[in-house]
Design a protein around this motif. Sequence first.
Motif, PDB file in Angstrom:
ATOM      1  N   LEU A  29     -33.178  14.094  10.172  1.00 49.56           N
ATOM      2  CA  LEU A  29     -32.926  12.654  10.310  1.00 49.56           C
ATOM      3  C   LEU A  29     -33.057  11.992   8.946  1.00 49.56           C
ATOM      4  N   LEU A  30     -32.265  10.984   8.677  1.00 48.40           N
ATOM      5  CA  LEU A  30     -32.322  10.274   7.393  1.00 48.40           C
ATOM      6  C   LEU A  30     -32.764   8.835   7.596  1.00 48.40           C
ATOM      7  N   SER A  31     -33.518   8.314   6.614  1.00 51.33           N
ATOM      8  CA  SER A  31     -33.811   6.881   6.627  1.00 51.33           C
ATOM      9  C   SER A  31     -32.571   6.160   6.130  1.00 51.33           C
ATOM     10  N   PRO A  32     -32.388   4.874   6.495  1.00 51.81           N
ATOM     11  CA  PRO A  32     -31.237   4.133   5.967  1.00 51.81           C
ATOM     12  C   PRO A  32     -31.443   3.822   4.475  1.00 51.81           C
ATOM     13  N   ARG A  33     -30.494   3.207   3.811  1.00 47.95           N
ATOM     14  CA  ARG A  33     -30.513   2.837   2.384  1.00 47.95           C
ATOM     15  C   ARG A  33     -30.035   3.991   1.516  1.00 47.95           C
ATOM     16  N   GLY A  34     -29.844   3.672   0.245  1.00 48.59           N
ATOM     17  CA  GLY A  34     -29.443   4.687  -0.725  1.00 48.59           C
ATOM     18  C   GLY A  34     -28.160   5.398  -0.333  1.00 48.59           C
ATOM     19  N   LYS A  35     -28.209   6.730  -0.435  1.00 47.69           N
ATOM     20  CA  LYS A  35     -27.008   7.541  -0.162  1.00 47.69           C
ATOM     21  C   LYS A  35     -26.946   7.981   1.298  1.00 47.69           C
ATOM     22  N   ALA A  36     -27.750   7.343   2.175  1.00 44.19           N
ATOM     23  CA  ALA A  36     -27.893   7.849   3.543  1.00 44.19           C
ATOM     24  C   ALA A  36     -26.567   7.984   4.291  1.00 44.19           C
ATOM     25  N   VAL A  37     -25.721   6.951   4.211  1.00 49.32           N
ATOM     26  CA  VAL A  37     -24.482   6.977   5.003  1.00 49.32           C
ATOM     27  C   VAL A  37     -23.554   8.092   4.512  1.00 49.32           C
ATOM     28  N   GLU A  38     -23.437   8.184   3.184  1.00 48.87           N
ATOM     29  CA  GLU A  38     -22.570   9.205   2.575  1.00 48.87           C
ATOM     30  C   GLU A  38     -23.060  10.628   2.917  1.00 48.87           C
ATOM     31  N   ILE A  39     -24.381  10.831   2.799  1.00 49.38           N
ATOM     32  CA  ILE A  39     -24.961  12.164   3.049  1.00 49.38           C
ATOM     33  C   ILE A  39     -24.870  12.510   4.541  1.00 49.38           C
ATOM     34  N   ALA A  40     -25.104  11.508   5.380  1.00 49.16           N
ATOM     35  CA  ALA A  40     -25.045  11.750   6.827  1.00 49.16           C
ATOM     36  C   ALA A  40     -23.641  12.201   7.219  1.00 49.16           C
ATOM     37  N   ALA A  41     -22.630  11.555   6.615  1.00 48.39           N
ATOM     38  CA  ALA A  41     -21.241  11.916   6.925  1.00 48.39           C
ATOM     39  C   ALA A  41     -20.948  13.335   6.422  1.00 48.39           C
ATOM     40  N   ARG A  42     -21.483  13.661   5.241  1.00 46.18           N
ATOM     41  CA  ARG A  42     -21.198  14.979   4.646  1.00 46.18           C
ATOM     42  C   ARG A  42     -21.726  16.122   5.515  1.00 46.18           C
ATOM     43  N   TYR A  43     -22.933  15.940   6.058  1.00 44.45           N
ATOM     44  CA  TYR A  43     -23.569  17.055   6.777  1.00 44.45           C
ATOM     45  C   TYR A  43     -23.646  16.830   8.292  1.00 44.45           C
ATOM     46  N   GLY A  44     -23.096  15.725   8.766  1.00 45.14           N
ATOM     47  CA  GLY A  44     -23.157  15.452  10.205  1.00 45.14           C
ATOM     48  C   GLY A  44     -24.573  15.153  10.675  1.00 45.14           C
ATOM     49  N   LEU A  45     -25.307  14.342   9.908  1.00 44.46           N
ATOM     50  CA  LEU A  45     -26.696  14.015  10.258  1.00 44.46           C
ATOM     51  C   LEU A  45     -26.787  12.598  10.805  1.00 44.46           C
ATOM     52  N   GLU A  46     -27.929  12.315  11.420  1.00 39.72           N
ATOM     53  CA  GLU A  46     -28.141  10.982  11.995  1.00 39.72           C
ATOM     54  C   GLU A  46     -28.955  10.104  11.044  1.00 39.72           C
ATOM     55  N   VAL A  47     -28.526   8.861  10.890  1.00 37.54           N
ATOM     56  CA  VAL A  47     -29.304   7.887  10.117  1.00 37.54           C
ATOM     57  C   VAL A  47     -30.140   7.078  11.106  1.00 37.54           C
ATOM     58  N   CYS A  48     -31.443   7.051  10.887  1.00 35.56           N
ATOM     59  CA  CYS A  48     -32.334   6.321  11.811  1.00 35.56           C
ATOM     60  C   CYS A  48     -32.165   4.812  11.641  1.00 35.56           C
ATOM     61  N   ARG A  49     -32.616   4.098  12.655  1.00 34.70           N
ATOM     62  CA  ARG A  49     -32.534   2.634  12.631  1.00 34.70           C
ATOM     63  C   ARG A  49     -33.334   2.086  11.458  1.00 34.70           C
TER      64      ARG A  49
END
Length: 250
Positions: A29-49
Amino acid sequence: MILGILGVGHLASAILAGLVRSGITDTILLSPRGKAVEIAARYGLEVCRDARDLVVRADVVLLAVRPADAASAVAGLPWRTGQVVVSVCAGVPLGDLPVAPARLSRAMPLTAAEINASPTIFFPDIPEARQLVERIGPAMALRSEQEFEVATVNAAIYGWAQDLIRRSAEWCTQQGTDPQTMRQLVAQTFVAAGRLIAEKDQSMEAMLTELVTPGGITELGLQVLADRGQPQAWQAACEAVLSKLTAEPA
Ligand SMILES: NC(=O)c1ccc[n+]([C@@H]2O[C@H](COP(=O)([O-])OP(=O)(O)OC[C@H]3O[C@@H](n4cnc5c(N)ncnc54)[C@H](OP(=O)(O)O)[C@@H]3O)[C@@H](O)[C@H]2O)c1
């Protein structure tokens, strides 16, 4: 096991690349901010609220915010017994991170985590922290936080080594050699020098005595470097980094 990454910036990206390359099957799981959206898309991960949501759901939390943000990033979150936090924030002591009753370990990865080649120091030796850092390269448990702080200087030495490789390759190129060949030659030479020392038992002093032929080119270069302030300049750089790491935050 659920791994949460709190602070998705430059280092977290490198660590994530290495974790994925290592074949990790845990949910990340990723925290929001920074590169979170880009990284989540790259690896198919979830960004937490938000960070609270991440802490509620994760078993192990990798803290990778900038040092000045570390204490405030973890304060007031619902940490629980059985949870483990691994902080990679340089110069931030264990005592500055209010994550009790979770257990806390510090680690200092290098960006070579991206290719699973980061020698990573960690303290204290908590099994979950060890399992995490072993995925990104050789894991090295240290004996005390003081030892960890001194060894953290090596994270800066890693950058100086890259600078030496760049300058050496550029110098060769200026003499008319092929830039790509020289990049590979110099970089692989640093790898070779490091591997030989890492993999042999012989003392480093004895290895260098054998290597430095009297009157030869290595001795000549070392003499020129000594005349220009080596190894004192290098040692002064190490001292400066350790002072910065151990200084109270501004
Ligand atoms: N870079 C390296 O090679 C390296 C090596 C070893 C250790 N480290 C350590 O790793 C840590 C991160 O370094 P970095 O180079 O990756 O820095 P970075 O690229 O600036 O990443 C830090 C990230 O943390 C985010 N952040 C800050 N506060 C947050 C919060 N409360 N909740 C969620 N996210 C938050 C930032 O988001 P915003 O952009 O929105 O502020 C940023 O994306 C540092 O403590 C450093 O000492 C770095």
